[in-house]
Design a protein around this motif. Structure first.
Motif, PDB file in Angstrom:
ATOM      1  N   TYR A  82       0.843  -1.206   0.000  1.00 48.92           N
ATOM      2  CA  TYR A  82       0.000   0.000   0.000  1.00 48.92           C
ATOM      3  C   TYR A  82       0.869   1.244   0.000  1.00 48.92           C
ATOM      4  O   TYR A  82       0.661   2.179  -0.786  1.00 48.92           O
ATOM      5  N   SER A  83       1.881   1.258   0.871  1.00 44.43           N
ATOM      6  CA  SER A  83       2.781   2.403   0.990  1.00 44.43           C
ATOM      7  C   SER A  83       3.557   2.618  -0.303  1.00 44.43           C
ATOM      8  O   SER A  83       3.647   3.748  -0.809  1.00 44.43           O
ATOM      9  N   LEU A  84       4.098   1.551  -0.871  1.00 40.92           N
ATOM     10  CA  LEU A  84       4.895   1.660  -2.094  1.00 40.92           C
ATOM     11  C   LEU A  84       4.038   2.105  -3.275  1.00 40.92           C
ATOM     12  O   LEU A  84       4.503   2.867  -4.134  1.00 40.92           O
ATOM     13  N   THR A  85       2.786   1.632  -3.331  1.00 40.39           N
ATOM     14  CA  THR A  85       1.889   2.016  -4.431  1.00 40.39           C
ATOM     15  C   THR A  85       1.572   3.504  -4.388  1.00 40.39           C
ATOM     16  O   THR A  85       1.605   4.192  -5.421  1.00 40.39           O
ATOM     17  N   LEU A  86       1.257   4.023  -3.194  1.00 41.36           N
ATOM     18  CA  LEU A  86       0.961   5.455  -3.065  1.00 41.36           C
ATOM     19  C   LEU A  86       2.199   6.301  -3.382  1.00 41.36           C
ATOM     20  O   LEU A  86       2.088   7.366  -4.004  1.00 41.36           O
ATOM     21  N   GLN A  87       3.369   5.813  -2.970  1.00 40.04           N
ATOM     22  CA  GLN A  87       4.606   6.527  -3.294  1.00 40.04           C
ATOM     23  C   GLN A  87       4.843   6.541  -4.801  1.00 40.04           C
ATOM     24  O   GLN A  87       5.289   7.548  -5.371  1.00 40.04           O
ATOM     25  N   TYR A  88       4.532   5.419  -5.449  1.00 36.75           N
ATOM     26  CA  TYR A  88       4.691   5.327  -6.905  1.00 36.75           C
ATOM     27  C   TYR A  88       3.745   6.305  -7.613  1.00 36.75           C
ATOM     28  O   TYR A  88       4.132   6.969  -8.578  1.00 36.75           O
ATOM     29  N   ILE A  89       2.493   6.389  -7.130  1.00 39.34           N
ATOM     30  CA  ILE A  89       1.520   7.313  -7.723  1.00 39.34           C
ATOM     31  C   ILE A  89       2.025   8.750  -7.618  1.00 39.34           C
ATOM     32  O   ILE A  89       1.945   9.517  -8.579  1.00 39.34           O
ATOM     33  N   ALA A  90       2.546   9.099  -6.443  1.00 44.11           N
ATOM     34  CA  ALA A  90       3.068  10.453  -6.232  1.00 44.11           C
ATOM     35  C   ALA A  90       4.269  10.734  -7.135  1.00 44.11           C
ATOM     36  O   ALA A  90       4.380  11.809  -7.742  1.00 44.11           O
ATOM     37  N   LYS A  91       5.165   9.752  -7.262  1.00 45.80           N
ATOM     38  CA  LYS A  91       6.353   9.917  -8.107  1.00 45.80           C
ATOM     39  C   LYS A  91       5.958  10.012  -9.575  1.00 45.80           C
ATOM     40  O   LYS A  91       6.491  10.848 -10.319  1.00 45.80           O
ATOM     41  N   GLY A 117       1.383  11.012   0.363  1.00 42.92           N
ATOM     42  CA  GLY A 117       2.653  10.800   1.035  1.00 42.92           C
ATOM     43  C   GLY A 117       2.471  10.552   2.522  1.00 42.92           C
ATOM     44  O   GLY A 117       3.169   9.713   3.119  1.00 42.92           O
ATOM     45  N   LEU A 118       1.518  11.259   3.127  1.00 41.39           N
ATOM     46  CA  LEU A 118       1.248  11.072   4.555  1.00 41.39           C
ATOM     47  C   LEU A 118       0.694   9.678   4.829  1.00 41.39           C
ATOM     48  O   LEU A 118       1.109   9.000   5.777  1.00 41.39           O
ATOM     49  N   TYR A 119      -0.241   9.237   3.982  1.00 42.56           N
ATOM     50  CA  TYR A 119      -0.806   7.900   4.137  1.00 42.56           C
ATOM     51  C   TYR A 119       0.267   6.830   3.914  1.00 42.56           C
ATOM     52  O   TYR A 119       0.282   5.799   4.603  1.00 42.56           O
ATOM     53  N   ALA A 120       1.146   7.059   2.951  1.00 43.84           N
ATOM     54  CA  ALA A 120       2.214   6.095   2.664  1.00 43.84           C
ATOM     55  C   ALA A 120       3.163   5.974   3.856  1.00 43.84           C
ATOM     56  O   ALA A 120       3.567   4.859   4.222  1.00 43.84           O
ATOM     57  N   ASP A 121       3.509   7.106   4.461  1.00 38.93           N
ATOM     58  CA  ASP A 121       4.416   7.087   5.622  1.00 38.93           C
ATOM     59  C   ASP A 121       3.783   6.360   6.807  1.00 38.93           C
ATOM     60  O   ASP A 121       4.448   5.571   7.500  1.00 38.93           O
ATOM     61  N   ARG A 122       2.492   6.608   7.044  1.00 37.47           N
ATOM     62  CA  ARG A 122       1.808   5.948   8.150  1.00 37.47           C
ATOM     63  C   ARG A 122       1.734   4.439   7.929  1.00 37.47           C
ATOM     64  O   ARG A 122       1.928   3.648   8.852  1.00 37.47           O
ATOM     65  N   ALA A 123       1.446   4.054   6.680  1.00 36.77           N
ATOM     66  CA  ALA A 123       1.345   2.628   6.359  1.00 36.77           C
ATOM     67  C   ALA A 123       2.704   1.947   6.541  1.00 36.77           C
ATOM     68  O   ALA A 123       2.775   0.815   7.038  1.00 36.77           O
ATOM     69  N   PHE A 124       3.770   2.632   6.126  1.00 34.91           N
ATOM     70  CA  PHE A 124       5.112   2.051   6.274  1.00 34.91           C
ATOM     71  C   PHE A 124       5.462   1.865   7.751  1.00 34.91           C
ATOM     72  O   PHE A 124       6.028   0.844   8.149  1.00 34.91           O
ATOM     73  N   THR A 125       5.101   2.859   8.559  1.00 37.45           N
ATOM     74  CA  THR A 125       5.351   2.754  10.003  1.00 37.45           C
ATOM     75  C   THR A 125       4.579   1.580  10.599  1.00 37.45           C
ATOM     76  O   THR A 125       5.115   0.808  11.410  1.00 37.45           O
ATOM     77  N   LEU A 126       3.318   1.428  10.191  1.00 36.87           N
ATOM     78  CA  LEU A 126       2.509   0.310  10.680  1.00 36.87           C
ATOM     79  C   LEU A 126       3.073  -1.032  10.225  1.00 36.87           C
ATOM     80  O   LEU A 126       3.009  -2.026  10.959  1.00 36.87           O
ATOM     81  N   SER A 127       3.631  -1.069   9.013  1.00 38.40           N
ATOM     82  CA  SER A 127       4.221  -2.322   8.528  1.00 38.40           C
ATOM     83  C   SER A 127       5.399  -2.739   9.407  1.00 38.40           C
ATOM     84  O   SER A 127       5.615  -3.930   9.660  1.00 38.40           O
ATOM     85  N   LEU A 128       6.152  -1.742   9.894  1.00 40.35           N
ATOM     86  CA  LEU A 128       7.259  -2.049  10.814  1.00 40.35           C
ATOM     87  C   LEU A 128       6.730  -2.583  12.139  1.00 40.35           C
ATOM     88  O   LEU A 128       7.323  -3.504  12.738  1.00 40.35           O
TER      89      LEU A 128
END
Length: 306
Positions: free
Chosen positions: A236-245, A271-282
């Motif tokens: 989810y995080s990587l997909t949103l980052q890809y969309i932004a890029k 970007g905010l949603y992607a960062d939160r999702a990445f943190t949750l994945s950790l």
């Protein structure tokens, strides 16, 4: 481990992977559409439109970058010329050529000042997004099913406008709709369907169903559910980052286009949603690691007791 047990585990893993992809796709779609709709209906978005000189902003029309002001003035100038040519006294006006062109340009500049165009465009932009967000979804689905194109939509046809001023407004709206269709690659009616509250509600239900099914299917491999959720969040995080890029690269060198200006706040929020999702994945990585270690230690102790 029995053959039956192995088969159950394999089926559980396969179904869990499929459900993880389905869950990831549904929550990405839900985020894009719900965040987009929330922003486009917000006071912030309306304020952005009202406080921006939209007439000077650019979009692509017939393959060329033009300002909305130039497009409106060119359209009006063309129609004034048509009215002169259609006038019974057109032969008389031909005597004054080549003065007609300069008179037409003067009339357009006088009739449509930048302030007037800016205000007209603002009204049309508000109207366009209201059309996307609040149109009848059933009608949009029917038009989409019947293959009715933008030009065939009676309600949007500029030729059906009762006055010249309304025709100008309808043409501006039509031009922007065509630009949006070209940029997105989908029809106006399909955008109405996608952006509807009905679609967002459906995606919420699907996401909940996929999550419940994933938990149920992977229960035989507990605590693997936390691993699957970790990968869903990471994807989810990587997909949103890809969309932004991809958005940034797509508009590179075209930062002055109106579509970029209006959509950038939505993309930034991804970007905010992607960062939160990445943190949750950790977090889920840590939980799954701790649980796997704990289960391994418990099983080892049971074997030593025996």
């Amino acid at each position: 481990m029995t053959k039956k047990r192995i088969i159950i585990r394999v089926i559980s893993i396969l179904l869990s992977v499929i459900l993880s992809f389905a869950l990831g796709a549904s929550i990405v779609s839900l985020t894009v559409l719900s965040v987009g709709r929330a922003y486009l209906t917000s006071a912030e978005f309306n304020s952005t439109i009202d406080n921006t000189d939209l007439s000077s902003m650019k979009f692509i029309h017939d393959g060329e970058k033009v300002t909305l002001e130039k497009y409106v003035k060119d359209y009006v100038a063309e129609n004034i010329e048509e009215q002169i040519n259609d006038n019974p006294l057109s032969n008389l006006t031909n005597i004054f050529n080549p003065l007609v062109d300069s008179i037409t340009d003067f009339a357009v500049d006088q009739a449509l000042s930048s302030d007037f165009v800016n205000e007209t465009v603002k009204n049309e932009v508000h109207s366009i997004f209201d059309y996307f967000l609040y149109s009848d979804v059933k009608e949009a689905k029917q038009r989409n099913k019947d293959g009715i194109t933008l030009e065939e939509n009676y309600k949007l046809d500029p030729n059906n406008a009762p006055t010249f001023e309304e025709k100008v407004s309808a043409e501006v709206k039509m031009a922007v709709f065509k630009y949006i269709e070209e940029e997105s690659g989908v029809s106006t009616d399909y955008i109405i369907i996608l952006m509807s509250e009905e679609t967002i509600t459906t995606l919420k239900i699907l996401s909940a169903v996929f999550l419940i099914l994933l938990a149920g299917v992977s229960i035989v491999e507990f605590p693997s559910i936390f691993v699957y959720i970790k990968f869903v969040l990471l994807g989810y995080s990587l997909t949103l980052q890809y969309i932004a890029k991809d958005f940034t690269e797509y508009f590179k060198g075209n930062e002055d286009l109106i579509s970029r200006q209006l959509l950038k706040p939505i993309i930034d929020s991804f970007g905010l949603y992607a960062d939160r999702a990445f943190t949750l994945s950790l977090v889920f990585t840590a939980i799954s690691t701790i649980l796997f270690i704990a289960i391994f230690i418990i099983k080892r102790k049971k074997k030593s007791v025996r």
